[in-house]
Motif scaffolding. Sequence first.
Motif, mmCIF file in Angstrom:
data_model
loop_
_atom_site.group_PDB
_atom_site.id
_atom_site.type_symbol
_atom_site.label_atom_id
_atom_site.label_comp_id
_atom_site.label_asym_id
_atom_site.label_seq_id
_atom_site.Cartn_x
_atom_site.Cartn_y
_atom_site.Cartn_z
ATOM 1 N N ALA A 1 -6.769 6.652 -0.525
ATOM 2 C CA ALA A 1 -7.578 5.459 -0.217
ATOM 3 C C ALA A 1 -9.066 5.793 -0.147
ATOM 4 N N GLU A 2 -9.363 6.945 0.395
ATOM 5 C CA GLU A 2 -10.754 7.391 0.553
ATOM 6 C C GLU A 2 -11.429 7.559 -0.820
ATOM 7 N N GLN A 3 -10.795 8.372 -1.674
ATOM 8 C CA GLN A 3 -11.360 8.603 -3.012
ATOM 9 C C GLN A 3 -11.325 7.335 -3.855
ATOM 10 N N ARG B 1 -3.549 -4.608 -6.623
ATOM 11 C CA ARG B 1 -3.998 -4.047 -5.341
ATOM 12 C C ARG B 1 -2.912 -4.219 -4.277
ATOM 13 N N ARG C 1 -11.962 4.393 -2.965
ATOM 14 C CA ARG C 1 -13.107 3.529 -2.652
ATOM 15 C C ARG C 1 -14.289 3.783 -3.574
ATOM 16 N N SER C 2 -14.466 5.044 -3.981
ATOM 17 C CA SER C 2 -15.607 5.342 -4.857
ATOM 18 C C SER C 2 -15.214 5.299 -6.342
ATOM 19 N N GLY D 1 -12.756 0.451 -6.695
ATOM 20 C CA GLY D 1 -13.247 0.234 -5.338
ATOM 21 C C GLY D 1 -12.168 0.251 -4.280
ATOM 22 N N GLY D 2 -10.974 0.703 -4.634
ATOM 23 C CA GLY D 2 -9.866 0.768 -3.678
ATOM 24 C C GLY D 2 -8.588 1.128 -4.405
ATOM 25 N N ARG E 1 0.841 -1.205 0.000
ATOM 26 C CA ARG E 1 0.000 0.000 0.000
ATOM 27 C C ARG E 1 0.881 1.263 0.000
#
Lengths: 145, 145
Positions: free
Chosen positions: B41-43, B93, B45-46, B50-51, B22
């Motif tokens: 990581a926050e953005q 990922r 997710r959407s 999805g990550g 990561r």
Amino acid sequence: MRYAEDLYAGLSYSLGSWTVTREQIIEFGRSWDPQPFHVDAEQARSSYFGGLVASGVHTFAVFQRLAVLGAYQDWATIAGRGVREMRFRKPVRPGTTLSGSFAVTEVQPRGQGRGLAVIRGTLHDQHHDLVFEVIMETLVARRPA
Amino acid sequence: MRYAEDLYAGLSYSLGSWTVTREQIIEFGRSWDPQPFHVDAEQARSSYFGGLVASGVHTFAVFQRLAVLGAYQDWATIAGRGVREMRFRKPVRPGTTLSGSFAVTEVQPRGQGRGLAVIRGTLHDQHHDLVFEVIMETLVARRPA
């Protein structure tokens, strides 16, 4: 924000510029492309290039940075799909300033609310010589209904 | 040391492996490909993925590192010439372990004591899925007379 339907062949951008330093060449090389002509000034002197040169991956990374900051960040980019062709035209030596440009050459509608943009990108040095050329494919979202 | 005349279609290498963390995804992304799904990581997710996922440039860099350490360092490599094609087949990922392979598909004699090697490289993940595919050209020196 530009969606797939806002892109068209001929849409072009003048990107910013980036100076590749000796330290950056060695650091990138040590991490990702530890060939003598990228990481060891002494050994590089007796190589084909006669001195340190940036890794081709590093040059591609500089292009990508300029493309994101100068174009992609305003696009509804979904994902890079791949590269159709990439050419290293001239060695990138310490102190080279690379200036980017970027043009959409084709936009194909795809299913699931997407379009595929084909772009041609280039980097020129401070002598206006072509250093790097790439043709890439990027998936871009269509405007939400 | 392998010179151009020691290379032939079918010569293949199993390269080592590399785990993409990561922290590495975010650090590489911040430097070279600052799109939200590589650095935030926050953005992410959407996003479509999805990550967080690694930049394609980062994945190419991992391949190059494995290719240098597992093959090129024993070759009389002069310079990379370019990429004929590169495909990102599956998102990388955090925590993905990439294993490389590399095969010479063609060797063309060139003037000035050189040969052009065409190689096909791949990265597979720990589930044995194909993640990355590249076809590259590398100039290699002939054995000195």
